[in-house]
Design an enzyme around this catalytic site. Structure first.
Site, PDB file in Angstrom:
ATOM      1  N   ALA A 108       0.812  -1.222   0.000  1.00 21.78           N
ATOM      2  CA  ALA A 108       0.000   0.000   0.000  1.00 21.78           C
ATOM      3  C   ALA A 108       0.842   1.268   0.000  1.00 21.78           C
ATOM      4  O   ALA A 108       0.429   2.297  -0.541  1.00 21.78           O
ATOM      5  CB  ALA A 108      -0.943  -0.011   1.194  1.00 21.78           C
ATOM      6  N   CYS A 122       3.956   1.220  11.903  1.00 21.35           N
ATOM      7  CA  CYS A 122       4.850   2.046  11.095  1.00 21.35           C
ATOM      8  C   CYS A 122       5.376   3.240  11.876  1.00 21.35           C
ATOM      9  O   CYS A 122       6.323   3.885  11.461  1.00 21.35           O
ATOM     10  CB  CYS A 122       4.124   2.523   9.839  1.00 21.35           C
ATOM     11  SG  CYS A 122       3.531   1.158   8.830  1.00 21.35           S
TER      12      CYS A 122
END
Length: 384
Positions: free
Chosen positions: A71, A324
């Protein structure tokens, strides 16, 4: 007992069936899909079948699917790929401030290149403020990019309203659907979105593969970021057949089981909350579960550092936020954007549930969590 994994928004294990279907494309049917011989044709057939499976889960046409590494690349490819067009038409774009860094950092790069990048505002539940958004939009606004489901809060954005606004004002709508695929129904045509990003490892597929949908009516606006053999009009490079096959099969499995899994995870969420209360843990919800996917619980525990808690839970894997951002010592920008103080954000944890969990595993995980929280608060009391 192994480690109880409650961090499925960060990544999921690869499904056994997915690994099995991938295996032969690593060895016996290893051909390059661009080759004209027998091996190449077999690989190309597998890639085309996977394109169909990916397209089906989002209601797209196969020619609207571009395979990427995930993504992050999908978001980069679409947003940066529009740069030339945005620059030519003097267009501005609007981003959601609680979205993934793979969108927000691209926004910074576009801004550095001279594009007018604007940021919406979210309410205390994490949903985009429509009135504020309307004030941002002007005649030069060309794109709105937003996550369908936020990775930390699990909040679902009102895409129907947003697509109505974008369609009325001729604005492109890009949706990052990484946390939505396989959890709630997604149909790009019914939702009237122009582009959508998804990733394999969030849906029990392999890591290193994702896809970008771009509606065929607007695909000509996007320019490639890499150049080479032209395997795809937007992305050169040898197609990773095993990973593409794995993504396709993961999409197919997710589509078949979406209703069953949704119901199961709702029950697991209720079991988790009930068990947490039985452990007499004081907590508050950061997300509104009535407008969030059931797979995500984001809670704050007063006076308990999430970092201390997460690091101290040897047998339970949870997160203090998006994986992340977990290397950052800064409080979650998602949580501070919905109005939490830095201390409240630092006292927050994210639990991400999977339909593969059992009620017994949930009870065990909460018991371990409750014990650790009591240890931390007791230790803090001794030092007061």
């Amino acid at each position: 007992m192994g480690i109880l994994y409650l961090d499925h928004c960060a990544t999921t294990p690869c499904h056994k069936e997915v690994m099995e279907v991938m295996l032969k494309y690593f060895n016996s049917e290893f051909g390059n899909p661009s080759s004209l011989h027998f091996y190449g044709k077999k690989a190309l057939h597998a890639v085309n079948n996977a394109s169909r499976q990916v397209a089906e889960i989002i209601g797209a046409h196969t020619e609207e699917i571009t395979f990427t590494s995930g993504a992050t690349e999908s978001n980069n490819l679409f947003l940066l790929g529009l740069y030339e067009w945005l620059n030519r038409v003097n267009g501005n774009i609007i981003l959601c401030p609680i979205d993934h860094k793979s969108t927000l950092e691209v926004g910074k790069e576009l801004q550095r290149r001279g594009i007018d990048v604007r940021y919406g505002r979210v309410d205390a539940k994490g949903q985009i403020d429509i009135n504020f958004l309307m004030d941002l939009i002007d005649q030069n606004t060309k794109l709105l990019s937003i996550s369908l489901v936020n990775s930390e809060l699990g909040v679902i954005q009102d895409i129907k309203t947003l697509s109505s606004i974008c369609n009325a004002k001729n604005i492109l709508l890009h949706v990052d659907a990484v946390q939505a695929i396989g959890k709630i129904p997604v149909d790009v045509k019914k939702m009237k979105v122009d582009a959508l990003s998804l990733s394999g490892h969030k849906i029990y597929g392999p890591k290193g593969i994702g896809a970008l949908f771009i509606d065929r009516s607007v695909k000509h606006l996007v320019k490639p970021l890499m150049f080479g053999g032209g395997q795809d009009v937007l992305r050169s490079g040898t197609l990773p057949t095993p990973l593409i096959v794995g993504l396709g099969h993961a999409c197919s499995l997710a589509q078949k089981q979406i209703d069953e899994h949704h119901t199961k995870v709702i029950n697991l969420r209720q079991a988790f909350i009930k068990a947490l209360r039985e452990e007499l843990v004081t907590f508050e919800f950061n997300n509104d579960i009535s407008i969030s996917i059931p797979h995500v619980l984001n809670i704050r525990i007063p006076n308990v550092s999430s970092e201390t808690l997460v690091l101290g839970l040897g047998d339970v894997a949870i997160s203090s936020g998006s994986a992340c951002n977990s290397n950052s010592l800064e409080p979650s920008y998602v949580l501070t954007s919905i109005g939490l103080s830095e201390e409240e954000a630092n006292n927050s944890i994210r639990i991400c549930l999977s339909p593969d969990l059992t009620n017994e595993q949930i009870k065990t995980a909460v018991k371990i969590l409750g014990k650790k929280i009591k240890n931390i608060t007791q230790l803090q009391g001794e030092f007061v």
